[in-house]
Structures are given as C-alpha cells and as structure tokens.
Motif scaffolding. Structure first.
Motif, mmCIF file in Angstrom:
data_model
loop_
_atom_site.group_PDB
_atom_site.id
_atom_site.type_symbol
_atom_site.label_atom_id
_atom_site.label_comp_id
_atom_site.label_asym_id
_atom_site.label_seq_id
_atom_site.Cartn_x
_atom_site.Cartn_y
_atom_site.Cartn_z
ATOM 1 N N GLU A 150 57.258 107.241 6.344
ATOM 2 C CA GLU A 150 58.390 107.815 7.072
ATOM 3 C C GLU A 150 59.523 108.233 6.140
ATOM 4 O O GLU A 150 60.505 108.810 6.592
ATOM 5 N N GLU A 151 59.387 107.911 4.858
ATOM 6 C CA GLU A 151 60.380 108.306 3.866
ATOM 7 C C GLU A 151 59.725 109.243 2.857
ATOM 8 O O GLU A 151 58.582 109.040 2.453
ATOM 9 N N ASN A 199 64.169 111.521 5.466
ATOM 10 C CA ASN A 199 63.521 110.550 6.342
ATOM 11 C C ASN A 199 62.974 111.253 7.575
ATOM 12 O O ASN A 199 63.493 112.304 7.990
ATOM 13 N N ASP A 247 64.987 113.545 10.216
ATOM 14 C CA ASP A 247 66.147 114.254 9.657
ATOM 15 C C ASP A 247 66.023 115.753 9.923
ATOM 16 O O ASP A 247 64.920 116.313 9.961
#
Length: 324
Positions: free
Chosen positions: A190-191, A138, A141
């Motif tokens: 965003e993922e 994500n 991270d």
C-alpha cells in the motif's frame, strides 16, 4: 549433544518460492553430524515441519515446538531463510525474541526498518549516505504526474515500498505510464516509493558477522540484459553477476566502507546485502536486504565463495553467531 535447528522458509509474499529454494539449500549444506535440522514451512494458512517423506507436523505457536509421536521437540536456534514478510520485516524476529529463541537474522526493529525502503533511506540520510531523489505515494493518495516528474525526472522507477526480488517495480519513461506503474506496485504494498533513475555501474556488497567480526565480502557487479535488474535478470539468468566487480580500487574501497558503515549504523547482525549505483563517481544506496537469497546462484554465496567461505561454513557460522 547436537543442537536442534529450525530452518524457516516460505513466507506470505510473492518471494515464497525463492525462499523455499534458499531454505532447501541451507538444509542440504549444513552438517547433519553437527545439527538436527528441521525444515519449517511458514505460510498464512499453516506453519508445519516437513520431513524427508514430505509428511507434515504442525507447529505449536505457543512455544514454536513440534510433537512427533510422543516426543516434543524444541529448537535451540532458528535459521531464517524467509525473504519478504514475515521473515524479513520484523514479525518473525519479534516472535522469536519474545520466546527467547536465538535466530540468524537481525533484530526486530532493524528488520522492519530495512524492509521499509522509504524509512531506511530516510534514517541513513543524516549519516551522509546518498541515494536517489524520491517521491512517496500511499494507496488512495491523489496523483499529480506533473509534480512527480518535476521531483524525480524521467525515466524513473516506481517501486512497492515493502517488497523484494523486484516484485512491484516498473521503469517509467513518460508521465502517462505512472498510473499503470502505481497499480502494479500497489498489488504488492500500500506504500510506494518513486525514485529518480541513476545511470551508472550497479554493485552489490555483502556484509556479514563472521567469527565475531564484521566482514565485507568481495563486491559483485550487476549487468542486466534487461532494462534494469528485474525478476528475470535476478532469477532466470538474464544478467551477469561479476565477482569481483570491474571497478577501480578507489571505488571498491569507497563502496566497501560505505556498506560496512550502513551495517554498523543500522546495528545489523547476521547477513546483509546492500545495493549501490555509482553516480558521478560516488555510490548511491538503493536498498538493504537482511535475508538475501541463499541458493548456489545467489549473490551473497557467490561473494562468500570468492572470499574462500564455503556454503556450509557460511551457514554454520550464522548459527554459531546466533547461539552466542
């Protein structure tokens, strides 16, 4: 009495241009003697009906209607031709379901689930449906390239989790390229999902609800001229799409059964097109598309044609199934 059909196209993602082409093909293919058709452009800054003179009329979002002169027009059914958000991720489905307007795509939950590659593969795993080894990241991270490579190996694919048409995808050959590939993917979502490379024959399988029955269409083999089936391969002619696929009868039966199982397990309706790569003789699921491309050059219409289903029949059936 002719039904009023809204053909929604455009959208909020990088796929909007492809969606406009799909929607236009639907508009041109449907029988104007049977339906009153309205091209509806859905964009972040406007929802409008566009007539043949390119005049625009605003959509009343309270009930998804339009007003032309003194006449208010409501729609009997919505034909969904929006690839990506908000047409393929559940938002439009939820909106139409709240308004009790029939639409040609799957329901809200199914749309949201299939558009999220990570969640979709996770949901199907308990049913024995195989896929590539994966690692999730994500935005924000901390990144440890050593751990990623240990999990998925090299080469690998870094993909935006919720995007289509190969936007936000990079094939990575060494760990030093991972961060740049993540930056590309994060421009779309965003993922991110990072997947192991599956070396084998790639096929695409269309499954539709046709005349009340689930129908698996002829299989398409995808042979990209590029490193993988990227945007240029999909839309700029840099690939071969061979229908029916050059696979043996056992492989064809295996992947057709699997595609039908995916459709049934996920409780889909309308159109779907799922992608697989054969590894060690077994099909591994890559992704599921519930609003696939609908132009003459798109895979699903090619498969329908091979099955003896014309474009107009394909689209009309989708409307009639929705109206049920």
């Amino acid at each position: 009495m002719k039904k009023n059909i809204a053909i929604i196209m455009g959208g909020y993602s990088s796929e909007y241009e492809i969606s406009l082409k799909s929607g236009q093909v639907v508009y041109e293919s449907l029988d104007k003697e049977k339906y009153n058709m309205y091209r509806i452009h859905i964009f972040k800054n406007k929802w409008v009906y566009v007539n043949d003179l390119d005049e625009e009329f605003s959509i009343d979002k309270n009930d998804f209607s339009i007003r032309i002169a003194d006449t208010k027009i409501n729609f009997d059914c919505v034909f969904n031709a929006i690839h990506g958000s908000p047409g393929e991720d559940g938002f439009m489905q939820g909106y139409f379901e709240l308004l009790s307007i029939p639409h040609t795509s799957c329901n809200m939950y199914q749309a949201a689930l299939t558009f999220n590659k990570r969640d979709c593969l996770s949901a199907l795993k308990p049913y024995g449906i195989k896929s590539a080894e994966s690692y999730f990241v994500n935005l924000g991270d901390s990144i440890n390239e050593e751990i990623i490579v240990a999990k998925v190996g090299l080469p690998c694919f870094v993909k935006a989790n919720r995007a289509g048409s190969s936007f936000g995808i990079t094939k990575v050959y060494n760990k030093e390229e991972i961060q740049n590939a993540l930056d590309v993917a994060f421009k779309e979502d965003e993922e991110v999902i990072i997947e192991s490379f599956l070396d084998g024959v790639e096929v695409s399988v269309g499954v539709i609800t046709y005349k009340g029955e689930i129908k698996v269409l002829p299989i398409t083999e995808i042979v990209s001229e590029n490193d993988f089936f990227d945007y240029k391969a999909k839309y700029l002619g840099q690939s071969q799409e061979i229908t029916p696929a050059r696979i043996d009868e056992n492989q064809a039966e295996m992947v057709s059964s699997l595609a039908k199982k995916v459709y049934e397990v996920l409780r889909l309706k309308g159109f779907s097109r799922s992608e697989y790569i054969f590894k060690d003789g077994e099909p591994h699921l890559i992704e599921v598309n519930t609003v696939p491309g609908l132009t003459e050059a798109s895979i699903l219409p090619q498969q329908a044609a091979e099955a003896g289903i014309s474009m107009s029949d394909l689209f009309e059936n989708a409307i009639e199934e929705a109206l049920k």
